[in-house]
Design an enzyme around this catalytic site. Structure first.
Site, PDB file in Angstrom:
ATOM      1  N   ASN A   8      -6.116 -62.230  -7.317  1.00 61.02           N
ATOM      2  CA  ASN A   8      -7.218 -62.503  -8.824  1.00 61.02           C
ATOM      3  C   ASN A   8      -8.606 -61.825  -8.116  1.00 61.02           C
ATOM      4  O   ASN A   8      -8.252 -60.454  -8.474  1.00 61.02           O
ATOM      5  CB  ASN A   8      -7.796 -63.584  -8.921  1.00 61.02           C
ATOM      6  CG  ASN A   8      -7.791 -64.812  -7.852  1.00 61.02           C
ATOM      7  OD1 ASN A   8      -6.510 -65.127  -7.386  1.00 61.02           O
ATOM      8  ND2 ASN A   8      -8.846 -65.704  -8.119  1.00 61.02           N
ATOM      9  N   ASP A   9      -9.432 -62.614  -8.411  1.00 62.39           N
ATOM     10  CA  ASP A   9     -10.848 -61.496  -8.475  1.00 62.39           C
ATOM     11  C   ASP A   9     -11.163 -60.091  -8.120  1.00 62.39           C
ATOM     12  O   ASP A   9     -10.967 -60.458  -5.948  1.00 62.39           O
ATOM     13  CB  ASP A   9     -11.890 -63.007  -8.477  1.00 62.39           C
ATOM     14  CG  ASP A   9     -11.838 -63.867  -9.429  1.00 62.39           C
ATOM     15  OD1 ASP A   9     -10.898 -64.253 -10.017  1.00 62.39           O
ATOM     16  OD2 ASP A   9     -12.554 -64.964  -7.922  1.00 62.39           O
ATOM     17  N   GLN A  57      -9.502 -60.864  -4.298  1.00 59.46           N
ATOM     18  CA  GLN A  57      -8.270 -62.777  -4.192  1.00 59.46           C
ATOM     19  C   GLN A  57      -7.361 -62.896  -4.045  1.00 59.46           C
ATOM     20  O   GLN A  57      -6.191 -61.418  -5.236  1.00 59.46           O
ATOM     21  CB  GLN A  57      -9.112 -63.228  -5.271  1.00 59.46           C
ATOM     22  CG  GLN A  57     -10.755 -64.087  -4.832  1.00 59.46           C
ATOM     23  CD  GLN A  57     -10.696 -64.817  -3.974  1.00 59.46           C
ATOM     24  OE1 GLN A  57     -10.307 -66.325  -4.370  1.00 59.46           O
ATOM     25  NE2 GLN A  57     -11.177 -64.739  -2.972  1.00 59.46           N
ATOM     26  N   PHE A 113     -12.597 -68.284  -0.767  1.00 58.35           N
ATOM     27  CA  PHE A 113     -12.908 -67.127  -2.239  1.00 58.35           C
ATOM     28  C   PHE A 113     -13.581 -66.482  -2.819  1.00 58.35           C
ATOM     29  O   PHE A 113     -14.287 -65.906  -1.422  1.00 58.35           O
ATOM     30  CB  PHE A 113     -13.890 -68.946  -3.289  1.00 58.35           C
ATOM     31  CG  PHE A 113     -12.214 -70.207  -3.501  1.00 58.35           C
ATOM     32  CD1 PHE A 113     -11.404 -69.864  -2.709  1.00 58.35           C
ATOM     33  CD2 PHE A 113     -12.829 -71.055  -4.258  1.00 58.35           C
ATOM     34  CE1 PHE A 113     -10.365 -71.278  -3.957  1.00 58.35           C
ATOM     35  CE2 PHE A 113     -11.573 -71.848  -5.417  1.00 58.35           C
ATOM     36  CZ  PHE A 113     -10.507 -72.045  -4.136  1.00 58.35           C
ATOM     37  N   SER A 114     -13.927 -66.344  -3.838  1.00 53.24           N
ATOM     38  CA  SER A 114     -15.409 -65.170  -4.611  1.00 53.24           C
ATOM     39  C   SER A 114     -16.613 -64.620  -3.974  1.00 53.24           C
ATOM     40  O   SER A 114     -16.800 -65.543  -3.772  1.00 53.24           O
ATOM     41  CB  SER A 114     -15.366 -64.638  -5.863  1.00 53.24           C
ATOM     42  OG  SER A 114     -13.517 -64.611  -6.357  1.00 53.24           O
ATOM     43  N   ARG A 148     -19.413 -71.270  -6.494  1.00 51.92           N
ATOM     44  CA  ARG A 148     -19.091 -70.563  -5.206  1.00 51.92           C
ATOM     45  C   ARG A 148     -19.547 -69.048  -6.272  1.00 51.92           C
ATOM     46  O   ARG A 148     -19.885 -68.884  -7.305  1.00 51.92           O
ATOM     47  CB  ARG A 148     -17.471 -71.073  -5.816  1.00 51.92           C
ATOM     48  CG  ARG A 148     -17.369 -70.750  -7.435  1.00 51.92           C
ATOM     49  CD  ARG A 148     -15.960 -71.569  -7.669  1.00 51.92           C
ATOM     50  NE  ARG A 148     -15.544 -71.425  -9.180  1.00 51.92           N
ATOM     51  CZ  ARG A 148     -15.606 -72.521  -8.960  1.00 51.92           C
ATOM     52  NH1 ARG A 148     -15.613 -73.751  -8.633  1.00 51.92           N
ATOM     53  NH2 ARG A 148     -15.270 -72.739 -10.213  1.00 51.92           N
ATOM     54  N   ASP A 149     -18.808 -67.793  -5.227  1.00 50.59           N
ATOM     55  CA  ASP A 149     -18.584 -66.836  -6.103  1.00 50.59           C
ATOM     56  C   ASP A 149     -20.546 -66.366  -5.887  1.00 50.59           C
ATOM     57  O   ASP A 149     -20.818 -65.335  -7.032  1.00 50.59           O
ATOM     58  CB  ASP A 149     -18.558 -66.967  -7.502  1.00 50.59           C
ATOM     59  CG  ASP A 149     -17.173 -67.430  -7.996  1.00 50.59           C
ATOM     60  OD1 ASP A 149     -16.857 -67.755  -6.763  1.00 50.59           O
ATOM     61  OD2 ASP A 149     -16.728 -67.634  -8.875  1.00 50.59           O
ATOM     62  N   GLU A 177     -18.362 -68.790 -13.054  1.00 51.01           N
ATOM     63  CA  GLU A 177     -17.673 -68.286 -12.874  1.00 51.01           C
ATOM     64  C   GLU A 177     -18.716 -66.712 -12.385  1.00 51.01           C
ATOM     65  O   GLU A 177     -18.870 -66.396 -12.993  1.00 51.01           O
ATOM     66  CB  GLU A 177     -16.173 -67.804 -12.416  1.00 51.01           C
ATOM     67  CG  GLU A 177     -15.464 -69.574 -12.830  1.00 51.01           C
ATOM     68  CD  GLU A 177     -14.299 -69.788 -12.775  1.00 51.01           C
ATOM     69  OE1 GLU A 177     -13.883 -70.962 -11.960  1.00 51.01           O
ATOM     70  OE2 GLU A 177     -13.592 -68.882 -13.178  1.00 51.01           O
TER      71      GLU A 177
HETATM   72  C1  FRU Z   1     -12.102 -67.090 -10.741  1.00 48.83           C
HETATM   73  C2  FRU Z   1     -12.011 -67.864  -9.505  1.00 48.83           C
HETATM   74  C3  FRU Z   1     -13.957 -68.270  -8.923  1.00 48.83           C
HETATM   75  C4  FRU Z   1     -13.204 -68.513  -7.476  1.00 48.83           C
HETATM   76  C5  FRU Z   1     -12.214 -67.745  -7.112  1.00 48.83           C
HETATM   77  C6  FRU Z   1     -10.800 -69.022  -6.324  1.00 48.83           C
HETATM   78  O1  FRU Z   1     -11.099 -66.359 -11.070  1.00 48.83           O
HETATM   79  O2  FRU Z   1     -12.322 -69.546  -9.794  1.00 48.83           O
HETATM   80  O3  FRU Z   1     -14.511 -68.758  -9.118  1.00 48.83           O
HETATM   81  O4  FRU Z   1     -13.609 -68.014  -6.019  1.00 48.83           O
HETATM   82  O5  FRU Z   1     -11.464 -67.805  -8.964  1.00 48.83           O
HETATM   83  O6  FRU Z   1      -9.904 -67.545  -6.425  1.00 48.83           O
END
Ligand code: FRU
Length: 477
Positions: free
Chosen positions: A37-38, A54, A97-98, A162-163, A213
């Site tokens: 993902n991200d 991710q 996580f991100s 987060r992030d 996010e």
């Molecule tokens: C966005 C998210 C972030 C998080 C990550 C986890 O897609 O939910 O907020 O850090 O993905 O994989």
């Protein structure tokens, strides 16, 4: 740490032979296997671009987040650089996580969210760092986490924090990080002199949507820009077509948090930007949006998800404009040109199309890409209302759960024609179509999985009054 990274890499080297290539992109960064993902830690370091992401190597659904890593010389060809971070410490055992990257003293620092399960079985989120001299092998800071729930302002959630994005601010480092407060989504600011000791400063944004996010924050053309991916924005047709629109907010301090969705295609989320050595602000996003189900997942292809092409951002008249990064031009192969009032032609499946339209007296314009054997991706433009709409329901495999019909409405946005003209640059890869309006005001990124050759295109208007000029290039790498 090394053990968990090695285990993941051994798994990847076995699993990559089981990845089905049918829908694998040619010039987009995609999961080597498993799920991505991200984009994370997008930066330039040691003479190369780095794009982390991710990553769950072990299956093609979200789980057990690691950071995967690619490097590139040109933002288009991405080389696998291994697993950078694994969820192997008590403070990140639920997932790494991100986050973003920052370069300090010739060292690459990754600032990320560590997630762990507390005594009540709930997932707590804290901010952590890892660093590397060679840009490939990372060491987690021995006193992680560097920000815990103790430093949160009153009313902030312990579970949605987060992030982090970190940037230079005056003579310090500043972090903007997402949090859920009592009024909804907040972005919090923290400052640090050394990336290790952080102090809470204030809220940058308060009470926007349900949760924000993946913030990004940068200076561009004499403005400050905050980019946020949102959860729980009210659906507004033509403005926020995505279930989770990504917003580009210009000068939040002066204007308050209003902004347009940065991409109105079916699939775009959690983008990050970097500054190139020649001063361009380039963005790459994750080309996906739930609850879609990307066909390679349910077809059992052992990989899931890809990133967008790089796009350059600019600001004109207070609005963010997005144009394909110039590096994409270097991938242009065989060129063909077409003109007329109705055109159907072949451009190949991996192609760039430039389409210029004199609208004239038309009421509706139809563009089709990825066309073959009754399949196509449909773009329609209603001249009176200036509404552009996308429809991928005839573009091959369906994107609802396990291949069911998709439930969300087709994306729509307003695109004014300028002096009766419209222009598009369209990037086709094996499982995607990204449409840029040539004035930079609109981008539409969409995954498609055609079953046929998908090498044709079609342009027409309802009353045959529009003129089309089309140039196509095969994209070669
Ligand atoms: C966005 C998210 C972030 C998080 C990550 C986890 O897609 O939910 O907020 O850090 O993905 O994989």
């Amino acid at each position: 740490m090394v053990k968990d990274i090695r285990r993941a890499e051994e798994f990847i080297s076995r699993q990559k032979h089981l990845v089905n290539p049918e829908f694998r992109p040619v010039y987009h960064a995609a999961a080597p296997c498993g799920w991505i993902n991200d984009p994370n830690g997008f930066c330039f370091f040691g003479g190369k671009y780095h794009l982390f992401f991710q990553f769950n190597p072990y299956s093609s659904v979200w789980d057990s987040m690691h950071w995967g890593h690619w490097t590139s010389k040109d933002l288009v060809s991405w080389e696998w650089a291994g697993v950078a971070l694994a969820p192997d410490m008590p403070y990140d055992s639920f997932g790494v996580f991100s986050g973003h990257a920052v370069v300090k003293d010739n060292t690459l620092y990754l600032i990320y969210t560590g997630v762990y399960t507390d005594e009540e079985g709930k997932q707590r989120q804290v901010q952590c760092i890892a660093f590397s001299k060679d840009g490939i092998n990372f060491t987690k800071y021995e006193k992680n986490p560097v920000i815990t729930a103790d430093q949160l302002p009153e009313g902030a959630s312990l579970y949605d924090f987060r992030d982090p994005k970190v940037f230079r601010h005056n003579d310090k480092y500043r972090m903007v990080v997402a949090s859920r407060g009592q009024k909804g989504g907040d972005l919090l600011l923290f400052d640090s002199g050394d990336l290790i000791h952080w102090e809470y400063v204030e809220k940058h944004i308060e009470g926007m949507a349900v949760m924000l996010e993946c913030p990004d924050y940068f200076e561009l053309d004499d403005h400050t820009v905050t980019v946020v991916s949102t959860i729980g924005m009210p659906f507004i047709e033509g403005k926020y077509s995505s279930p989770q629109p990504v917003l580009g907010l210009v000068d939040v301090e002066k204007n308050g948090p209003v902004g347009d969705a940065l991409d109105i295609g079916y699939d775009f989320y959690a983008p990050q930007t970097l500054l190139t050595p020649d001063g361009r602000r380039i963005m790459i996003g994750w080309m996906f949006m739930g609850p879609n189900d990307f066909p390679p997942r349910y077809l059992g292809h052992n990989w899931n998800n890809l990133m967008t092409v790089p796009r350059e951002l600019r600001i004109e008249n207070g609005r963010i404009l997005q144009l394909p990064a110039k590096e994409l031009n270097a991938c242009r192969g065989k060129e063909s040109a077409f003109a007329g009032k109705t055109i159907s032609g072949k451009c190949g499946r991996i192609a760039e199309l430039s389409i210029d339209i004199d609208v004239n007296d038309a009421n509706e314009i139809t563009l089709r890409t990825a066309e073959s054997e009754g399949e196509y991706f449909l773009i329609t433009y209603d001249v009176k209302s200036q509404v552009i709409s996308l429809d991928r329901s005839k573009a091959g495999y369906l994107f609802g759960k396990d291949g069911a019909t998709e439930e969300r409405p087709n994306p729509k946005a307003i695109l004014p024609a300028k002096d009766g003209k419209l222009g598009f640059s369209i990037y086709m890869d094996r499982s995607s179509c990204e449409v840029f309006s040539k004035d930079g005001s609109l981008v539409m990124s969409t995954l498609i999985c055609p079953k046929g050759e998908a090498d044709g295109f079609f342009c027409a208007s309802d009353n045959e009054s529009s003129n089309f000029a089309v140039t196509t290039w095969e994209i070669v790498k």
